[in-house]
Design a protein around this motif. Sequence first.
Motif, short mmCIF file in Angstrom:
data_model
loop_
_atom_site.label_atom_id
_atom_site.label_comp_id
_atom_site.label_asym_id
_atom_site.label_seq_id
_atom_site.Cartn_x
_atom_site.Cartn_y
_atom_site.Cartn_z
N ILE A 134 0.83 -1.21 0.00
CA ILE A 134 0.00 0.00 0.00
C ILE A 134 0.87 1.25 0.00
CG2 ILE A 134 -1.64 1.34 1.39
CD1 ILE A 134 -2.75 -1.44 2.34
N VAL A 165 1.18 4.24 -2.93
CA VAL A 165 1.00 5.68 -2.72
C VAL A 165 2.08 6.47 -3.45
CG1 VAL A 165 1.06 7.52 -0.99
CG2 VAL A 165 -0.19 5.41 -0.52
N ALA A 179 -1.64 13.15 -0.83
CA ALA A 179 -1.86 11.89 -0.13
C ALA A 179 -1.29 12.00 1.27
CB ALA A 179 -1.20 10.73 -0.87
N LEU A 186 -0.69 9.62 4.63
CA LEU A 186 -0.70 8.29 5.23
C LEU A 186 -1.00 8.40 6.72
CD1 LEU A 186 2.51 7.36 3.36
CD2 LEU A 186 0.57 5.81 3.32
N PHE A 204 -7.71 3.52 0.62
CA PHE A 204 -7.53 4.80 -0.07
C PHE A 204 -8.84 5.57 0.10
CE2 PHE A 204 -3.94 4.80 -3.40
CZ PHE A 204 -3.11 4.03 -2.60
N GLU A 214 -12.61 -1.08 -3.80
CA GLU A 214 -11.24 -1.60 -3.73
C GLU A 214 -11.32 -3.11 -3.95
OE1 GLU A 214 -9.22 1.77 -0.83
OE2 GLU A 214 -9.74 -0.17 0.03
N TYR A 251 -5.83 -0.22 -5.94
CA TYR A 251 -6.23 1.03 -5.29
C TYR A 251 -6.24 2.16 -6.31
CZ TYR A 251 -5.10 -1.84 -1.26
OH TYR A 251 -5.04 -2.87 -0.35
N GLY A 269 -5.82 5.90 -6.92
CA GLY A 269 -5.28 7.12 -6.35
C GLY A 269 -5.47 8.34 -7.23
N ILE A 299 -6.07 12.13 -1.08
CA ILE A 299 -6.39 10.79 -0.59
C ILE A 299 -5.80 10.63 0.80
CG2 ILE A 299 -6.04 8.32 -0.95
CD1 ILE A 299 -7.77 9.29 -3.10
N VAL A 306 -4.70 7.71 3.28
CA VAL A 306 -4.35 6.30 3.08
C VAL A 306 -4.06 5.65 4.42
CG1 VAL A 306 -2.81 4.71 1.88
CG2 VAL A 306 -3.34 6.92 0.85
#
Length: 302
Positions: A21, A25, A130, A132, A149, A166, A171, A173, A181, A183
């Motif tokens: 994952i 990203v 993005a 995380l 996501f 998903e 995924y 993005g 996004i 994540v």
Amino acid sequence: MTEAHYTLSQLRQLEAESIHIIREVVAQLSKPALMFSGGKDSLVMLHLAMKAFAPARLPFPVVHIDTGHNFPEILEFRDQYVEKHGLRLIVASVQEAIDRGLVREEPNGSRNRIQTPVLLETVEKHGFNAMLGGARRDEEKARAKERVFSFRDEFGQWDPKNQRPEIWNLYNGRVHPGESIRVFPLSNWTELDIWQYIKEDNVEIPRIYFARERQTFVRGGMVFEANEFCPPKDGEEVSPRMVRYRTVGDATLTAAVESDADTIDKIIEEVAATRITERGATRGDDKVSEAAMEDRKKQGYF
């Protein structure tokens, strides 16, 4: 000759999924960052991210939204960890945002809710598309609704009824300018998985998670440490207790749990036996209403 079968343990399967994952990203999104609180989940996620790109350096910064109400042990650990691993740290201050009028202090003194505008401003200022985060589905029912996501619109808001499918480990993005996004690489982990992985992979964690004697009082059925952010009120008796923290957040709202677990093995044994999530047991901000977390997430909370 018998055919050899190669299998991974549950923890190594979770590790492989999370690393996949994190790499997705970086492959799909141009400007990611990692939310870092200094808590156990963000530290496991950061540990996995460094593994994902080793021996190269981490290809994105870590972001800490500093409420000004942090446990001192966490800030000390954060600074030592960042220096040790040569990470690029971005700190966004809620106090600075209050001083310039972006947000107002809430009557109850908590800064948990008002950190959301600071987070959204930081995302916009640095152009992150993005972010995380270390949230897990087992923590709270609103988080259980969220995709790995999780799409956010140009206002940083989340619509639980409008999420992308998903399928398998694919995924999406794709975002337009201004959108982003969130994540969650640890979505499928549990609290017990986290602690077993910390032990197995020797992940560094702050001492706040281990039991020691603290001066505490009881409020609303929860045990709080008496400190500058959370002083006792009239009638609340302060006494020493052996406690530890299961989760780390705003010090005005985060309670401890009575425990003698002063080693990782003891923590694993304790977590395996409990039937209450760490947020359910220790986070006052989630007790405002049945939908408290979901309401905050819709506004842009992580």
